[in-house]
Enzyme design. Structure first.
Site, mmCIF file in Angstrom:
data_model
loop_
_atom_site.group_PDB
_atom_site.id
_atom_site.type_symbol
_atom_site.label_atom_id
_atom_site.label_comp_id
_atom_site.label_asym_id
_atom_site.label_seq_id
_atom_site.Cartn_x
_atom_site.Cartn_y
_atom_site.Cartn_z
ATOM 1 N N ARG A 31 66.356 50.512 -61.752
ATOM 2 C CA ARG A 31 64.928 50.182 -61.764
ATOM 3 C C ARG A 31 64.685 48.693 -61.530
ATOM 4 O O ARG A 31 63.632 48.171 -61.863
ATOM 5 C CB ARG A 31 64.312 50.605 -63.099
ATOM 6 C CG ARG A 31 64.362 52.114 -63.319
ATOM 7 C CD ARG A 31 63.805 52.513 -64.661
ATOM 8 N NE ARG A 31 64.618 51.997 -65.766
ATOM 9 C CZ ARG A 31 64.498 52.384 -67.033
ATOM 10 N NH1 ARG A 31 63.574 53.284 -67.345
ATOM 11 N NH2 ARG A 31 65.253 51.882 -67.971
ATOM 12 N N ARG A 32 65.661 48.025 -60.936
ATOM 13 C CA ARG A 32 65.554 46.572 -60.733
ATOM 14 C C ARG A 32 65.609 46.184 -59.265
ATOM 15 O O ARG A 32 65.953 45.057 -58.932
ATOM 16 C CB ARG A 32 66.680 45.869 -61.499
ATOM 17 C CG ARG A 32 66.652 46.149 -62.993
ATOM 18 C CD ARG A 32 67.827 45.525 -63.711
ATOM 19 N NE ARG A 32 67.791 45.823 -65.137
ATOM 20 C CZ ARG A 32 68.721 45.418 -66.004
ATOM 21 N NH1 ARG A 32 69.764 44.707 -65.584
ATOM 22 N NH2 ARG A 32 68.618 45.720 -67.287
ATOM 23 N N CYS A 58 53.680 36.532 -45.903
ATOM 24 C CA CYS A 58 52.479 37.330 -46.204
ATOM 25 C C CYS A 58 52.890 38.606 -46.932
ATOM 26 O O CYS A 58 52.461 38.852 -48.047
ATOM 27 C CB CYS A 58 51.715 37.642 -44.928
ATOM 28 S SG CYS A 58 51.031 36.182 -44.128
ATOM 29 N N ARG A 116 50.257 39.246 -49.860
ATOM 30 C CA ARG A 116 49.365 38.267 -50.483
ATOM 31 C C ARG A 116 48.123 37.989 -49.652
ATOM 32 O O ARG A 116 47.107 37.506 -50.168
ATOM 33 C CB ARG A 116 50.101 36.946 -50.733
ATOM 34 C CG ARG A 116 50.522 36.261 -49.446
ATOM 35 C CD ARG A 116 50.925 34.804 -49.621
ATOM 36 N NE ARG A 116 51.307 34.247 -48.340
ATOM 37 C CZ ARG A 116 50.450 33.752 -47.449
ATOM 38 N NH1 ARG A 116 49.155 33.751 -47.699
ATOM 39 N NH2 ARG A 116 50.880 33.279 -46.293
ATOM 40 N N SER A 117 48.192 38.242 -48.343
ATOM 41 C CA SER A 117 47.094 37.955 -47.430
ATOM 42 C C SER A 117 47.261 38.864 -46.226
ATOM 43 O O SER A 117 48.373 39.043 -45.739
ATOM 44 C CB SER A 117 47.136 36.481 -46.998
ATOM 45 O OG SER A 117 46.173 36.207 -46.006
ATOM 46 N N ASP A 135 45.633 40.052 -42.427
ATOM 47 C CA ASP A 135 44.796 40.143 -41.237
ATOM 48 C C ASP A 135 44.752 41.626 -40.872
ATOM 49 O O ASP A 135 45.678 42.156 -40.274
ATOM 50 C CB ASP A 135 45.424 39.300 -40.125
ATOM 51 C CG ASP A 135 44.652 39.339 -38.810
ATOM 52 O OD1 ASP A 135 43.913 40.314 -38.589
ATOM 53 O OD2 ASP A 135 44.826 38.421 -38.000
ATOM 54 N N ASN A 163 52.516 45.784 -39.747
ATOM 55 C CA ASN A 163 53.270 45.710 -40.988
ATOM 56 C C ASN A 163 53.573 47.091 -41.552
ATOM 57 O O ASN A 163 54.701 47.371 -41.988
ATOM 58 C CB ASN A 163 52.513 44.884 -42.034
ATOM 59 C CG ASN A 163 52.339 43.427 -41.665
ATOM 60 O OD1 ASN A 163 51.350 42.812 -42.023
ATOM 61 N ND2 ASN A 163 53.298 42.869 -40.938
ATOM 62 N N ILE A 195 39.023 40.332 -42.288
ATOM 63 C CA ILE A 195 38.775 40.450 -40.856
ATOM 64 C C ILE A 195 38.143 39.142 -40.417
ATOM 65 O O ILE A 195 37.140 38.714 -40.994
ATOM 66 C CB ILE A 195 37.829 41.627 -40.544
ATOM 67 C CG1 ILE A 195 38.453 42.960 -40.981
ATOM 68 C CG2 ILE A 195 37.467 41.654 -39.065
ATOM 69 C CD1 ILE A 195 37.491 44.130 -40.933
ATOM 70 N N TYR A 196 38.730 38.475 -39.414
ATOM 71 C CA TYR A 196 38.124 37.247 -38.912
ATOM 72 C C TYR A 196 36.847 37.579 -38.137
ATOM 73 O O TYR A 196 36.727 38.667 -37.555
ATOM 74 C CB TYR A 196 39.116 36.492 -38.022
ATOM 75 C CG TYR A 196 40.241 35.838 -38.802
ATOM 76 C CD1 TYR A 196 40.033 34.657 -39.489
ATOM 77 C CD2 TYR A 196 41.509 36.427 -38.863
ATOM 78 C CE1 TYR A 196 41.051 34.052 -40.227
ATOM 79 C CE2 TYR A 196 42.529 35.838 -39.590
ATOM 80 C CZ TYR A 196 42.295 34.650 -40.269
ATOM 81 O OH TYR A 196 43.304 34.063 -41.002
#
Length: 290
Positions: free
Chosen positions: A144-145, A164, A184-185, A187, A195, A226-227
Site C-alpha cells: 500500500r506504499r 503538472c 496540480r494544474s 490545460d 495526459n 480553459i484559456y
C-alpha cells in the site's frame, strides 16, 4: 457517447458555465474551477476522445520518454518527430527563453542544453521510480506504499517547469491494477486528453508485464482551466458532444509478446501500440500557452 467523452465534456461545460476568469503567469487569462475528479474504468474501452481527434503516437512517445527512457533530453522526442517540448528546451547557452519575445525566463548551466532540466525523466531516472514500481507489483501485490512522485523539492529550482501531473498511486485489487493520478494544474483543451490517454496506456503496459488486468483510473485535478483563446474551440467540442451522432469507444491493442516494460517499442513507429475501431469527429486546434 463514450463515457470518457461524457466525463471530459461535462468538465469543460462546468468550467465555461461556472468558472472564474483569472490572470496567470502566461499573460493569457484562463477560466478556472478549483478542483475536479473523474473515474475511468478501462473495461469500458480506451479513453481516446471521439469528439475530437487524439494523436496517440505522440502521446505514447511522450510518456515513454519519461517512464521508459527516463530522459529529460528534448532531442529524444524530436528524433521521433514529436515536438511537444520544443518550447521548453534549454538553449545551447544555458538559457530558456520566451519563444516569441526572446526574453530570458530562466538560466541554467550550459551543460543542461537541449534538456528541460531536472524534471520528469530526470527524476524518474535519479530515483529509479519505474523499476521500483514494477518490482513491487511483481513481488508484493498487496503493498500500500506505491506512490510515484515527480514532485521532488530538491529538483524544482533546476527544472524548466515543475511537473503538472506530479504523482501517481498504484494498487492491485482482485487482480486488477488501479491508478490514482494527481494533477496540480490542467490545460483542459490541450493537456488533459493527452495526459489521460498516456496514463491509460502506461497502466495497460505495466499491467501486462506484471501479469495483471487493467483496472480503474481515478483522476484528481487542482486548477482545471480553459484559456480564453481556447473557448470557441471548446464550445465546438461541446456542441459535437450534444448534437453529433455517437461514436463507439475504441480499444487499445498492445503487443502481447512484450513481457518487460523496457521492450515496448519507443521508436518513431511506436509499433507496440495502436487503437482499434477509433472513430472521431475530426481535428480541433487549440492555442498552446507557455
Amino acid at each position: 457517447m463514450p463515457k470518457w467523452d461524457d466525463a471530459y465534456c461535462t468538465l469543460a461545460q462546468e468550467i465555461l458555465e461556472k468558472g472564474i476568469r483569472v490572470h496567470n503567469r502566461t499573460g493569457v487569462d484562463s477560466i478556472k474551477i478549483p478542483s475536479w475528479h473523474f473515474r475511468i474504468d478501462l473495461a469500458d474501452g480506451f479513453p481516446a476522445l471521439t469528439t475530437k481527434q487524439l494523436f496517440l503516437r505522440q502521446a505514447v512517445l511522450e510518456i515513454l520518454w519519461i517512464w521508459q527512457a527516463r530522459s529529460n533530453d528534448v532531442r529524444w522526442l524530436q528524433e521521433r518527430n514529436v515536438h511537444i517540448w520544443d518550447k521548453w528546451e534549454i538553449s545551447q547557452d544555458g538559457t530558456w527563453r520566451d519563444e516569441e519575445t526572446g526574453e530570458i525566463l530562466k538560466t541554467f548551466d550550459p551543460s543542461w542544453a537541449h534538456t528541460i532540466g531536472t524534471a520528469y525523466g530526470y527524476v524518474m531516472d535519479k530515483y529509479s521510480l519505474p523499476q521500483k514500481l514494477i518490482r513491487s507489483l511483481r513481488k508484493d501485490p498487496e503493498d500500500r506504499r506505491r506512490v510515484v512522485s515527480l514532485w521532488q523539492e530538491s529538483e524544482l529550482e533546476t527544472a524548466v517547469l515543475p511537473p503538472c501531473v506530479w504523482s501517481t498511486e498504484w494498487d492491485v485489487t482482485d487482480g486488477r491494477l488501479n491508478l490514482w493520478v494527481h494533477q496540480r494544474s490542467c490545460d483542459v483543451p490541450l493537456g488533459l486528453p493527452f495526459n489521460v490517454a498516456q496514463y491509460a496506456v502506461l497502466l495497460m503496459m505495466i499491467a501486462q508485464v506484471c501479469g495483471l488486468e487493467p483496472g480503474v483510473i481515478d483522476w484528481s485535478i487542482k486548477d482545471a482551466h480553459i484559456y480564453v483563446n481556447q473557448v470557441e474551440g471548446m464550445k465546438e467540442q461541446i456542441r459535437r458532444w450534444k448534437e453529433e451522432p455517437e461514436k463507439p469507444a475504441p480499444r487499445l491493442w498492445l503487443d502481447p509478446e512484450v513481457r518487460e516494460f523496457e521492450d515496448f517499442d519507443s521508436g518513431t513507429a511506436c509499433s507496440s501500440v495502436h487503437l482499434e475501431g477509433y472513430e472521431h469527429m475530426g481535428k480541433l486546434s487549440f492555442a498552446l500557452t507557455q
